[in-house]
Enzyme design. Structure first.
Site, PDB file in Angstrom:
ATOM      1  N   HIS A 152       0.830  -1.207   0.000  1.00 24.80           N
ATOM      2  CA  HIS A 152       0.000   0.000   0.000  1.00 24.80           C
ATOM      3  C   HIS A 152       0.868   1.263   0.000  1.00 24.80           C
ATOM      4  O   HIS A 152       2.017   1.254   0.450  1.00 24.80           O
ATOM      5  CB  HIS A 152      -0.923   0.022   1.218  1.00 24.80           C
ATOM      6  CG  HIS A 152      -0.182   0.056   2.521  1.00 24.80           C
ATOM      7  ND1 HIS A 152       0.387   1.203   3.025  1.00 24.80           N
ATOM      8  CD2 HIS A 152       0.093  -0.921   3.413  1.00 24.80           C
ATOM      9  CE1 HIS A 152       0.976   0.944   4.167  1.00 24.80           C
ATOM     10  NE2 HIS A 152       0.816  -0.352   4.429  1.00 24.80           N
ATOM     11  N   GLU A 190      -1.848  -7.203   7.359  1.00 20.89           N
ATOM     12  CA  GLU A 190      -0.542  -6.945   7.965  1.00 20.89           C
ATOM     13  C   GLU A 190      -0.362  -7.780   9.235  1.00 20.89           C
ATOM     14  O   GLU A 190      -1.331  -8.322   9.781  1.00 20.89           O
ATOM     15  CB  GLU A 190      -0.441  -5.442   8.291  1.00 20.89           C
ATOM     16  CG  GLU A 190       0.870  -4.978   8.916  1.00 20.89           C
ATOM     17  CD  GLU A 190       2.094  -5.247   8.076  1.00 20.89           C
ATOM     18  OE1 GLU A 190       2.439  -6.440   7.929  1.00 20.89           O
ATOM     19  OE2 GLU A 190       2.714  -4.282   7.585  1.00 20.89           O
TER      20      GLU A 190
END
Length: 319
Positions: free
Chosen positions: A100, A208
């Protein structure tokens, strides 16, 4: 912009002396309990990022055609040929692993430094100036990094002189449930493909490293659905309403995250046999685990960065 990784990125991408061994030990136990499973390895000589001599701190894939060592025609022909000649227990895919763009938590991490961030600030939701938890958004720089990837993809597609530009375009898109990854996918691919047609799949296992850091706690399912389903995104079956994986007092280990990433890759190979080029949009910790699972060298990816990996998977059967 999405260029070379920072010192923090390089630090975060590397494994400790025990990380890989702990993962391999736990994986061996898991595989013994399964009737069949895929083992992964990198096909050499395709991308510069897999070479030992490539300096991750200086390498800029944006200026290197994503790091290709051959032409796209040669790479995609190799991919198609290998799959055509392979047995039913062999499969080849190219994964584009995207991180990202810069989020507000990345901004805070840089502001306070690694030690202070990990020991104190990451456990809070903000500092009165920056809000980074839970589920922080992209900064303006993060949005521009994703858009920069879009521009490079468009250029690579137009450079493919064979006319078979669809061959280097992914046919499946998977993404972490955290907003920063979904918004990165939108800003990268929204002008290249019809998201409502390709329907990227939001998967819990792509998220994550979870726990302790408030930035890694996701939004409730209803919030994600309201925001992203109208844009074409699908949410995987079994996705819980609340984040049941995040814990305030326990941070997931590299081995634990790598095992769930392995599970994610097993699922992709089992459920998508005809799709040979796949986009995965996630996080630095997720990419660290993906590279470990796939047998790739550690390689730092900056915010908004992307790394392609040419993978051979071989299915093993337990007697």
């Amino acid at each position: 912009m999405a260029t070379k990784p920072s010192e923090l990125d390089v630090l975060d991408s590397h494994l400790s002396s025990t990380d890989a061994q702990e993962y391999q030990d736990e994986l061996k136990t898991l595989e013994a309990s399964l009737s069949s499973y895929w083992k992964f390895e990198v096909v050499p000589g395709v991308f510069k990022q897999s070479l030992k001599e490539t300096d991750e701190s200086k390498f800029n894939y944006l200026n290197e055609h994503f790091g290709i060592l051959e032409s796209w025609d040669e790479i995609t022909t190799k991919l198609a040929t290998l799959n055509l000649q392979s047995s039913e227990d062999e499969s080849y895919k190219i994964f584009f692993l995207a991180r990202h763009g810069q989020g507000f938590h990345n901004l805070a991490h840089s502001k306070y430094g690694d030690k202070a961030w990990n020991e104190y600030w990451s456990k809070l939701n903000g500092d009165g100036e920056i809000v980074w938890g839970p589920d922080p958004l992209l900064t303006e720089l993060g949005i521009s990094q994703a858009q920069e990837n879009a521009a490079v993809w468009k250029q690579e597609l137009s450079n493919n002189k064979s006319g078979k530009t669809d061959l280097i375009l992914p046919t499946k898109w998977f993404v972490s449930p955290l907003s920063r990854s979904i918004d990165t996918l939108i800003n990268t691919w929204g002008d290249i493909v019809d998201l409502k047609k390709v329907q990227p799949l939001i998967q819990e296992n792509l998220r994550e490293t979870t726990g302790v850091h408030t930035c890694d706690k996701r939004s409730p399912r209803r919030v994600i659905a309201k925001k992203y389903e109208p844009k074409g995104f699908r949410i995987e079956t079994g996705f819980s309403e609340e984040d049941i994986y995040y814990k305030d007092d326990y941070r997931e280990t590299v081995a634990e995250q790598s095992l769930r990433i392995n599970k994610n890759l097993q699922q992709i190979f089992n459920e998508n046999p005809e799709d040979s080029i796949i986009s995965l949009t996630s996080h630095s910790g997720s990419i660290r685990a993906q590279l470990l699972v796939l047998g790739h060298r550690s390689f730092a990816v900056g915010t908004g960065g992307m790394i392609p990996v040419f993978v051979k998977a071989t299915r093993h059967h337990n007697k």
